[in-house]
Design a protein around this motif. Structure first.
Motif, PDB file in Angstrom:
ATOM      1  N   HIS A 167       0.804  -1.218   0.000  1.00  0.00           N
ATOM      2  CA  HIS A 167       0.000   0.000   0.000  1.00  0.00           C
ATOM      3  C   HIS A 167       0.837   1.268   0.000  1.00  0.00           C
ATOM      4  CE1 HIS A 167      -3.043  -2.992   1.075  1.00  0.00           C
ATOM      5  NE2 HIS A 167      -3.899  -2.156   0.547  1.00  0.00           N
ATOM      6  N   ALA A 168       2.145   1.127  -0.203  1.00  0.00           N
ATOM      7  CA  ALA A 168       2.998   2.304  -0.368  1.00  0.00           C
ATOM      8  C   ALA A 168       2.719   2.940  -1.730  1.00  0.00           C
ATOM      9  CB  ALA A 168       4.466   1.916  -0.252  1.00  0.00           C
ATOM     10  N   PRO A 169       2.942   4.258  -1.875  1.00  0.00           N
ATOM     11  CA  PRO A 169       2.655   4.942  -3.148  1.00  0.00           C
ATOM     12  C   PRO A 169       3.340   4.271  -4.341  1.00  0.00           C
ATOM     13  CG  PRO A 169       3.119   6.543  -1.438  1.00  0.00           C
ATOM     14  CD  PRO A 169       3.416   5.194  -0.835  1.00  0.00           C
ATOM     15  N   GLY A 170       2.572   4.141  -5.435  1.00  0.00           N
ATOM     16  CA  GLY A 170       3.104   3.589  -6.666  1.00  0.00           C
ATOM     17  C   GLY A 170       2.904   2.103  -6.813  1.00  0.00           C
ATOM     18  N   ARG A 171       2.390   1.465  -5.787  1.00  0.00           N
ATOM     19  CA  ARG A 171       2.161   0.032  -5.889  1.00  0.00           C
ATOM     20  C   ARG A 171       0.673  -0.220  -6.146  1.00  0.00           C
ATOM     21  NH1 ARG A 171       6.559   0.000  -1.494  1.00  0.00           N
ATOM     22  NH2 ARG A 171       8.388  -0.082  -2.857  1.00  0.00           N
ATOM     23  N   LEU A 172      -0.097  -0.482  -5.123  1.00  0.00           N
ATOM     24  CA  LEU A 172      -1.531  -0.635  -5.383  1.00  0.00           C
ATOM     25  C   LEU A 172      -2.163   0.692  -5.799  1.00  0.00           C
ATOM     26  CD1 LEU A 172      -2.728  -3.056  -2.565  1.00  0.00           C
ATOM     27  CD2 LEU A 172      -2.014  -3.588  -4.900  1.00  0.00           C
ATOM     28  N   PHE A 173      -1.701   1.795  -5.196  1.00  0.00           N
ATOM     29  CA  PHE A 173      -2.252   3.116  -5.487  1.00  0.00           C
ATOM     30  C   PHE A 173      -1.123   4.114  -5.742  1.00  0.00           C
ATOM     31  CE2 PHE A 173      -5.181   1.043  -2.471  1.00  0.00           C
ATOM     32  CZ  PHE A 173      -6.345   1.040  -3.216  1.00  0.00           C
ATOM     33  N   THR A 174      -1.466   5.244  -6.354  1.00  0.00           N
ATOM     34  CA  THR A 174      -0.493   6.336  -6.491  1.00  0.00           C
ATOM     35  C   THR A 174      -0.480   7.100  -5.170  1.00  0.00           C
ATOM     36  OG1 THR A 174      -2.238   7.663  -7.554  1.00  0.00           O
ATOM     37  CG2 THR A 174      -0.658   6.547  -9.004  1.00  0.00           C
ATOM     38  N   GLU A 175      -1.245   8.167  -5.113  1.00  0.00           N
ATOM     39  CA  GLU A 175      -1.426   8.908  -3.856  1.00  0.00           C
ATOM     40  C   GLU A 175      -2.914   8.911  -3.566  1.00  0.00           C
ATOM     41  OE1 GLU A 175       0.808  10.009  -1.878  1.00  0.00           O
ATOM     42  OE2 GLU A 175       2.618   9.886  -3.092  1.00  0.00           O
ATOM     43  N   ALA A 176      -3.439   7.749  -3.297  1.00  0.00           N
ATOM     44  CA  ALA A 176      -4.886   7.581  -3.219  1.00  0.00           C
ATOM     45  C   ALA A 176      -5.458   8.190  -1.949  1.00  0.00           C
ATOM     46  CB  ALA A 176      -5.242   6.101  -3.273  1.00  0.00           C
ATOM     47  N   ASP A 177      -6.752   8.429  -2.000  1.00  0.00           N
ATOM     48  CA  ASP A 177      -7.514   8.848  -0.836  1.00  0.00           C
ATOM     49  C   ASP A 177      -7.245   7.864   0.302  1.00  0.00           C
ATOM     50  OD1 ASP A 177      -9.628   9.053   1.083  1.00  0.00           O
ATOM     51  OD2 ASP A 177     -10.853  10.077  -0.407  1.00  0.00           O
ATOM     52  N   PRO A 178      -6.902   8.352   1.490  1.00  0.00           N
ATOM     53  CA  PRO A 178      -6.631   7.454   2.622  1.00  0.00           C
ATOM     54  C   PRO A 178      -7.758   6.459   2.894  1.00  0.00           C
ATOM     55  CG  PRO A 178      -5.971   9.691   3.180  1.00  0.00           C
ATOM     56  CD  PRO A 178      -6.681   9.769   1.855  1.00  0.00           C
ATOM     57  N   GLU A 179      -8.984   6.849   2.594  1.00  0.00           N
ATOM     58  CA  GLU A 179     -10.102   5.934   2.815  1.00  0.00           C
ATOM     59  C   GLU A 179     -10.014   4.728   1.885  1.00  0.00           C
ATOM     60  OE1 GLU A 179     -13.884   7.794   2.665  1.00  0.00           O
ATOM     61  OE2 GLU A 179     -13.491   9.147   4.344  1.00  0.00           O
ATOM     62  N   LEU A 180      -9.545   4.945   0.642  1.00  0.00           N
ATOM     63  CA  LEU A 180      -9.368   3.829  -0.281  1.00  0.00           C
ATOM     64  C   LEU A 180      -8.289   2.887   0.223  1.00  0.00           C
ATOM     65  CD1 LEU A 180      -9.548   5.437  -3.855  1.00  0.00           C
ATOM     66  CD2 LEU A 180     -11.325   4.198  -2.618  1.00  0.00           C
ATOM     67  N   VAL A 181      -7.171   3.463   0.667  1.00  0.00           N
ATOM     68  CA  VAL A 181      -6.074   2.653   1.183  1.00  0.00           C
ATOM     69  C   VAL A 181      -6.533   1.862   2.408  1.00  0.00           C
ATOM     70  CG1 VAL A 181      -3.772   2.714   2.194  1.00  0.00           C
ATOM     71  CG2 VAL A 181      -4.326   4.216   0.275  1.00  0.00           C
ATOM     72  N   GLU A 182      -7.239   2.529   3.307  1.00  0.00           N
ATOM     73  CA  GLU A 182      -7.726   1.864   4.519  1.00  0.00           C
ATOM     74  C   GLU A 182      -8.664   0.711   4.167  1.00  0.00           C
ATOM     75  OE1 GLU A 182     -10.192   2.944   8.625  1.00  0.00           O
ATOM     76  OE2 GLU A 182      -9.584   4.533   7.241  1.00  0.00           O
ATOM     77  N   ALA A 183      -9.546   0.941   3.201  1.00  0.00           N
ATOM     78  CA  ALA A 183     -10.482  -0.107   2.792  1.00  0.00           C
ATOM     79  C   ALA A 183      -9.744  -1.301   2.188  1.00  0.00           C
ATOM     80  CB  ALA A 183     -11.486   0.451   1.792  1.00  0.00           C
ATOM     81  N   SER A 184      -8.749  -1.023   1.355  1.00  0.00           N
ATOM     82  CA  SER A 184      -7.978  -2.092   0.725  1.00  0.00           C
ATOM     83  C   SER A 184      -7.191  -2.886   1.758  1.00  0.00           C
ATOM     84  CB  SER A 184      -7.030  -1.493  -0.322  1.00  0.00           C
ATOM     85  OG  SER A 184      -6.234  -2.491  -0.911  1.00  0.00           O
ATOM     86  N   ALA A 257      -6.144   0.454 -10.795  1.00  0.00           N
ATOM     87  CA  ALA A 257      -6.703   1.522 -11.625  1.00  0.00           C
ATOM     88  C   ALA A 257      -8.225   1.544 -11.567  1.00  0.00           C
ATOM     89  CB  ALA A 257      -6.230   1.362 -13.071  1.00  0.00           C
ATOM     90  N   MET A 258      -8.855   0.387 -11.490  1.00  0.00           N
ATOM     91  CA  MET A 258     -10.320   0.337 -11.476  1.00  0.00           C
ATOM     92  C   MET A 258     -10.884   0.912 -10.196  1.00  0.00           C
ATOM     93  SD  MET A 258      -8.897  -2.496 -10.267  1.00  0.00           S
ATOM     94  CE  MET A 258      -9.123  -3.830  -9.095  1.00  0.00           C
ATOM     95  N   PHE A 259     -10.078   0.918  -9.135  1.00  0.00           N
ATOM     96  CA  PHE A 259     -10.469   1.422  -7.823  1.00  0.00           C
ATOM     97  C   PHE A 259     -10.106   2.898  -7.699  1.00  0.00           C
ATOM     98  CE2 PHE A 259     -10.217   0.372  -3.043  1.00  0.00           C
ATOM     99  CZ  PHE A 259     -11.570   0.103  -2.960  1.00  0.00           C
ATOM    100  N   GLU A 260      -8.962   3.276  -8.327  1.00  0.00           N
ATOM    101  CA  GLU A 260      -8.406   4.612  -8.163  1.00  0.00           C
ATOM    102  C   GLU A 260      -8.941   5.608  -9.190  1.00  0.00           C
ATOM    103  OE1 GLU A 260      -3.989   6.268  -7.000  1.00  0.00           O
ATOM    104  OE2 GLU A 260      -4.151   4.476  -8.239  1.00  0.00           O
ATOM    105  N   GLN A 261      -9.140   5.137 -10.423  1.00  0.00           N
ATOM    106  CA  GLN A 261      -9.668   5.986 -11.502  1.00  0.00           C
ATOM    107  C   GLN A 261     -10.831   5.248 -12.170  1.00  0.00           C
ATOM    108  OE1 GLN A 261      -8.834   9.036 -12.033  1.00  0.00           O
ATOM    109  NE2 GLN A 261      -6.993   9.164 -10.766  1.00  0.00           N
ATOM    110  N   PRO A 262     -11.923   5.058 -11.443  1.00  0.00           N
ATOM    111  CA  PRO A 262     -13.007   4.219 -11.960  1.00  0.00           C
ATOM    112  C   PRO A 262     -13.672   4.753 -13.221  1.00  0.00           C
ATOM    113  CG  PRO A 262     -13.699   5.351  -9.967  1.00  0.00           C
ATOM    114  CD  PRO A 262     -12.220   5.562 -10.083  1.00  0.00           C
ATOM    115  N   ASP A 263     -13.813   6.068 -13.345  1.00  0.00           N
ATOM    116  CA  ASP A 263     -14.475   6.602 -14.536  1.00  0.00           C
ATOM    117  C   ASP A 263     -13.676   6.298 -15.793  1.00  0.00           C
ATOM    118  OD1 ASP A 263     -16.512   7.581 -12.953  1.00  0.00           O
ATOM    119  OD2 ASP A 263     -15.719   9.619 -12.874  1.00  0.00           O
TER     120      ASP A 263
END
Length: 278
Positions: A167-184, A257-263
């Protein structure tokens, strides 16, 4: 193989997702369905290592066009576990889950993320006598999914460190919303160390680079531009080696990407299926 008649509705970001189960190979596999009356071919989304159907929450928006289905693989979410060694045996068991749910829901399109992409490729290479999807989406995945030795060690010796690393930046997420990281993180911890380790070891043994030419099913390879786990070159390789494939790279996104940039992710999937007339 028997589909359960038990149905309950789960409120989730204003969506009512139907939860059902299907019994197969002596175990029960849970899956979510969103069906808003869309007439397109149903699409089934397969999650990755240590995850569950939750990672596809934003893809349920696609139900305006077609039914959307998302199972929990064995040992994940609300699905019963399976006694399987990491590697081919686990891939085959997860493919059993996917094929059972696809049969129960008439899903004709498969989409897999990371390990889920390996499961989809396994189906395309080993199980076409049972099921031939009309199209596939390969997200955050590759024909080979080697896992860092240090991560494999942490999964055994220090699970918290493994979760933190992923869950460090650049792996599952870039600089994602903390709520997304917490949920993951919560989903991975709920899945637990043993199943998550099995998932990553299965990824590590996976390598079908020499067999991609056997696959004729139309495919979309879609990944995040900042993904360090399955970098864009993985998706470029899939798009170049699969006989009938398109490529989409999502900006400002890493592995999820589907979680971070869903649109952007959903738009890429929609264009691909629209071009196929699905």
């Amino acid at each position: 193989m028997v589909a359960s008649s038990v149905v309950r509705f789960i409120p989730w970001r204003f969506l009512a997702l139907r939860m059902e189960t299907v019994t197969h190979h002596g175990r029960s596999t849970a899956y979510r369905v969103s069906d808003r009356g869309g007439t397109g071919t149903p699409i089934l989304f397969v999650h990755g290592s240590g995850a569950s159907h939750v990672v596809w929450r934003s893809q349920f928006r696609l139900a305006d066009d077609r039914p959307v289905v998302a199972p929990d693989l064995s040992g994940h979410g609300e699905s019963a576990d399976v006694d399987a060694d990491p590697g081919y045996e686990t891939l085959a068991a997860y493919a059993d889950d996917v094929l059972a749910v696809a049969s129960a829901t008439d899903a004709g399109i498969l989409a897999g993320h990371s390990l889920g992409g390996a499961v989809v490729l396994h189906v395309l290479l080993e199980r076409t006598e049972e099921f031939r999807p009309d199209a596939v989406v390969m997200a955050g995945t590759g024909a080979r999914l080697a896992v860092l030795e240090s991560l494999r060690e942490w999964l055994v010796e220090d699970f918290d460190r493994a979760v933190e690393f992923l869950h460090a930046p650049g792996r599952l997420f870039t600089e994602a919303d903390p709520e997304l990281v917490e949920a993951s993180e919560a989903v991975m911890r709920e899945t637990g160390r043993a199943v998550t380790e099995r998932d990553f070891l299965t990824c590590h043994t996976f390598d079908v680079r020499e067999r991609l030419g056997e696959i004729t099913t139309p495919a979309l390879a879609v990944g995040g531009e900042a993904d360090q786990l399955t970098p864009p070159r993985y998706h470029e390789f899939l798009a170049s080696e699969l006989p009938d494939a398109a490529l989409a790279i999502i900006e400002d996104a890493a592995h999820m990407a589907m979680f971070e940039q869903p649109d952007a992710f959903n738009a890429a999937v929609g264009r691909f299926l629209g071009d196929l007339g699905e």
